[in-house]
Motif scaffolding. Structure first.
Motif, PDB file in Angstrom:
ATOM      1  N   HIS A  36     111.185 -46.759  67.092  1.00 30.72           N
ATOM      2  CA  HIS A  36     112.328 -46.720  68.007  1.00 30.72           C
ATOM      3  C   HIS A  36     113.405 -45.814  67.404  1.00 30.72           C
ATOM      4  N   LEU A  37     114.091 -45.119  68.258  1.00 27.23           N
ATOM      5  CA  LEU A  37     115.133 -44.185  67.827  1.00 27.23           C
ATOM      6  C   LEU A  37     116.130 -44.827  66.860  1.00 27.23           C
ATOM      7  N   SER A  38     116.512 -46.083  67.117  1.00 33.81           N
ATOM      8  CA  SER A  38     117.515 -46.737  66.266  1.00 33.81           C
ATOM      9  C   SER A  38     116.992 -46.997  64.851  1.00 33.81           C
ATOM     10  N   GLN A  39     115.666 -47.034  64.666  1.00 28.52           N
ATOM     11  CA  GLN A  39     115.077 -47.293  63.346  1.00 28.52           C
ATOM     12  C   GLN A  39     114.781 -46.007  62.582  1.00 28.52           C
ATOM     13  N   LYS A  41     116.375 -43.046  61.488  1.00 27.90           N
ATOM     14  CA  LYS A  41     117.125 -42.544  60.326  1.00 27.90           C
ATOM     15  C   LYS A  41     116.988 -43.476  59.122  1.00 27.90           C
ATOM     16  N   GLU A  62     110.314 -43.814  70.584  1.00 32.58           N
ATOM     17  CA  GLU A  62     110.877 -44.476  71.759  1.00 32.58           C
ATOM     18  C   GLU A  62     112.379 -44.222  71.831  1.00 32.58           C
ATOM     19  N   GLY A  63     112.841 -43.874  73.031  1.00 28.25           N
ATOM     20  CA  GLY A  63     114.262 -43.645  73.245  1.00 28.25           C
ATOM     21  C   GLY A  63     114.690 -42.209  73.023  1.00 28.25           C
TER      22      GLY A  63
END
Length: 191
Positions: A36-39, A41, A62-63
């Protein structure tokens, strides 16, 4: 940027738990598939802090839309060691940014293969990932016809599958099979 040919297996993590396992293994290059994009970085930063060189599958984040702008973001902000993608624009941006560019090639039929060859001539990726990687004569054909080193991936289930891929000329094998990660860990190519 070149992948050390001594690394036989490119372990591909599908889950965060798999990424965590890879942090404890000796592999330098790792592939991060579904994320997922939030994970993104934090995971890439963690991998780099542990001496890993993460390769991101740009098509499976994702995202994040899979386009040239996303590739630019990944290259400049996330800063992995490289990107894998089926998209020519993503490969071109990856190369422009000096990262390792791996073009995925699906062996569906003759028409798809011909289109892929034409695409490879335009993009000239650093590596081609041939999927499925269990068709040895196709690994050899792709490598010979393009002059680009080949990774074998997809449906690689046994050490025999891995060895057949190497026998056909694959530079490395991508796999999410943890048993194969363990089996080949610490083994270097003698090719």
């Amino acid at each position: 940027m070149a992948l050390p040919m001594s690394q036989l297996i490119l372990p591909a993590a599908r889950k965060i738990k798999d990424v965590e396992k890879l942090m404890e293994m000796s592999y330098e290059y790792i592939v991060i598939l579904d994320i997922h994009l939030s994970q993104l970085k934090p995971i890439v930063d963690l991998a780099k802090s542990r001496g890993k060189k993460p390769l991101l599958h740009a098509d499976l984040i994702e995202g994040l839309k899979n386009d040239d702008y996303a590739a630019e973001y990944l290259c400049q902000i996330i800063q992995p060691a490289g990107l894998l993608s089926t998209r020519t624009g993503v490969i071109a941006k990856t190369k422009q940014n000096g990262l390792l560019a791996v073009q995925r090639m699906f062996l569906l039929d003759t028409g798809a293969l011909d289109k892929s060859y034409a695409m490879m001539e335009r993009t000239r990726p650093d590596y081609i990932e041939v999927l499925p990687g269990v068709i040895p004569h196709m690994i050899a054909e792709v490598r010979d016809r393009t002059g680009i080193p080949v990774f074998a991936g997809g449906l690689i289930r046994t050490a025999d599958d891995v060895e057949r891929a190497f026998g056909a000329g694959a530079s490395a094998v991508t796999t999410s099979n943890k048993e194969l990660w363990r089996h080949y860990e610490g083994k270097e190519a003698k090719r």
